[in-house]
Design a protein around this motif. Structure first.
Motif, PDB file in Angstrom:
ATOM      1  N   ALA A  28       0.855  -1.185   0.000  1.00 51.80           N
ATOM      2  CA  ALA A  28       0.000   0.000   0.000  1.00 51.80           C
ATOM      3  C   ALA A  28       0.893   1.238   0.000  1.00 51.80           C
ATOM      4  O   ALA A  28       1.938   1.236   0.643  1.00 51.80           O
ATOM      5  CB  ALA A  28      -0.902   0.006   1.237  1.00 51.80           C
ATOM      6  N   PRO A  29       0.483   2.256  -0.733  1.00 51.27           N
ATOM      7  CA  PRO A  29      -0.691   2.303  -1.612  1.00 51.27           C
ATOM      8  C   PRO A  29      -0.413   1.598  -2.933  1.00 51.27           C
ATOM      9  O   PRO A  29       0.736   1.386  -3.307  1.00 51.27           O
ATOM     10  CB  PRO A  29      -0.905   3.799  -1.822  1.00 51.27           C
ATOM     11  CG  PRO A  29       0.466   4.371  -1.711  1.00 51.27           C
ATOM     12  CD  PRO A  29       1.173   3.554  -0.670  1.00 51.27           C
ATOM     13  N   SER A  54      -2.811   4.774   1.437  1.00 51.03           N
ATOM     14  CA  SER A  54      -4.070   4.116   1.087  1.00 51.03           C
ATOM     15  C   SER A  54      -5.017   4.193   2.276  1.00 51.03           C
ATOM     16  O   SER A  54      -4.594   3.957   3.422  1.00 51.03           O
ATOM     17  CB  SER A  54      -3.842   2.646   0.740  1.00 51.03           C
ATOM     18  OG  SER A  54      -3.362   2.487  -0.556  1.00 51.03           O
TER      19      SER A  54
END
Length: 337
Positions: free
Chosen positions: A285-286, A298
Motif C-alpha cells: 500500500a498504496p 491508502s
C-alpha cells in the motif's frame, strides 16, 4: 358561587395541558434516534442523534457541578449543554425571603447584562449567568454559545453560576447534558509526546515501533507511526482498546503505506472471545501514488457490529516477510451509528 360551564372547564384543561406540553418541549431536547450510518461524534451531535451518555445535573443555588463524575471527557468528544431556561436561582437572601423578583435569575443571568468583575468565577461575562468550562476551553456563557462543542484536551465539564458569593443562594437550575464519544483516541498520533509509542496506544511484537515527527511523512498533521521489521516472520502491531455501545454498527478507517515487499498487513478490530478478528488483509500500500506526492497513503475501511460487547480492540500490524520491511500508520478513526 357558580360553577364553570363544562365547555369552559374543558377549555381551561386544554390550555393547561398545552402549557405543560410547551414547557416539556422546551426543556427536553428531541432525539432523532441512532445515526443511520456510522459517522463522527460531531455529526451525531449536530443532527441530534442519540448520545452515548446523557444526564440532568441539578445545580442547587447554581453552585458548581462536574460532568462526568466517573470518568473524563476525551479530546474529540462532543458535548451539548441544554439549561432549563425558565429555572430560577435567588442570588442573595435566605429561604424565607419573599420571591419578589428583585434577585431571581435564570441561566441567562442579569437582564440588562452586567459584566462580572474580579473575584467572580468568570470576570467579563454576565453576572449570575450559567457558565461552563470544558476541557481545552476558556469559561463561556452557556446560553450565549449553544450547540455542540468539541473537547480539545482531556478533562471534565464544569458548570456553575457566575457569582462571587454563592453560599447564600437558593432555588436551583437543571441542566441537560448530552455526551457524544469519539471511541478511538489520538488516531493521528499528534498527542504522542516522544518517539516512543505511549498510551492510549499499545504495541505487540518484538521489533521497532516509533512515532515520526515529520509533516512531510504524515498523511495529516505532523506525526505518524512507523512499524519496522528486520526480516523475521513475526507479528508487530499497534493496538487500542476502545469503548463501544452493544449492538451498534461501527466503521474503523485508517491511512497506511508499506514498503513494496509487504503483502501481510492487517487492519480491523478484535471482539472479545471471537476469532477471527473483523479485519482487512492488504499490502503493498498504496497501490498507486501521484508522482509528486511524497506522503501518499491508502485508506482502509472495515465495518463491524459490536454485538454484546462494551469494548473492542482496534489494531493495525503486519507479519515480517523475510527481509527488512515497514508499515506506516496515520489518522485512524472509529465512526459510530
Amino acid at each position: 358561587m357558580s360553577l364553570p360551564r363544562p365547555g369552559a372547564a374543558r377549555s381551561l384543561a386544554a390550555t393547561l395541558l398545552m402549557a405543560v406540553m410547551a414547557l416539556l418541549i422546551q426543556q427536553v431536547p428531541a432525539h432523532a434516534g441512532p445515526a443511520p450510518v456510522p459517522t463522527t461524534a460531531m455529526t451525531r451531535c449536530t443532527h441530534n442523534f442519540d448520545p452515548d451518555q446523557a444526564t440532568t445535573l441539578h445545580l442547587s443555588g447554581g453552585r458548581g457541578s462536574t460532568f462526568p463524575s466517573d470518568s473524563i471527557v476525551h479530546p474529540g468528544d462532543v458535548i451539548r449543554i441544554v439549561p432549563h431556561e425558565r429555572d430560577e436561582v435567588s442570588t442573595s437572601g435566605w429561604w424565607w425571603q419573599p420571591a419578589d423578583g428583585s434577585n431571581w435569575v435564570t441561566p441567562a443571568g442579569l437582564d440588562p447584562r452586567q459584566s462580572a468583575g474580579d473575584g467572580y468565577p468568570a470576570p467579563g461575562l454576565n453576572k449570575y449567568s450559567l457558565i461552563a468550562r470544558l476541557a481545552g476551553f476558556q469559561p463561556f456563557e452557556v446560553l450565549k454559545k449553544p450547540g455542540c462543542r468539541m473537547a480539545g484536551s482531556a478533562g471534565t465539564l464544569d458548570l456553575r453560576i457566575n457569582d462571587a458569593q454563592d453560599w447564600d443562594n437558593f432555588g436551583a437550575w437543571n441542566v441537560d447534558i448530552q455526551l457524544y464519544r469519539e471511541p478511538l483516541q489520538d488516531g493521528g498520533f499528534e498527542q504522542q509526546p516522544a518517539s516512543t509509542v505511549r498510551r492510549p496506544w499499545h504495541t505487540e511484537g518484538p521489533d521497532t515501533k516509533v512515532i515520526l515527527t515529520d509533516v512531510g511523512q504524515a498523511n495529516h498533521g505532523n506525526k505518524s507511526a512507523l512499524l519496522s521489521s528486520p526480516g523475521p516472520r513475526v507479528w508487530n502491531a499497534l493496538t487500542q482498546t476502545i469503548p463501544v455501545r452493544p449492538h451498534t454498527d461501527y466503521r474503523i478507517t485508517g491511512f497506511f503505506r508499506t514498503s513494496d515487499n509487504v503483502n501481510t498487513a492487517f487492519f480491523g478490530v478484535r471482539l472479545p472471545g471471537i476469532w477471527p478478528p473483523v479485519e482487512r488483509h492488504f499490502g503493498p500500500a498504496p497501490a498507486y501514488c501521484p508522482p509528486r506526492d511524497p506522503a501518499c497513503y491508502s485508506q482502509i475501511t472495515v465495518s463491524f457490529n459490536s454485538g454484546d460487547h462494551t469494548t473492542v480492540t482496534a489494531f493495525a500490524g503486519f507479519w515480517g516477510v523475510g527481509r527488512p520491511a515497514t508499515l506506516q500508520i496515520d489518522d485512524i478513526r472509529v465512526l459510530s451509528s
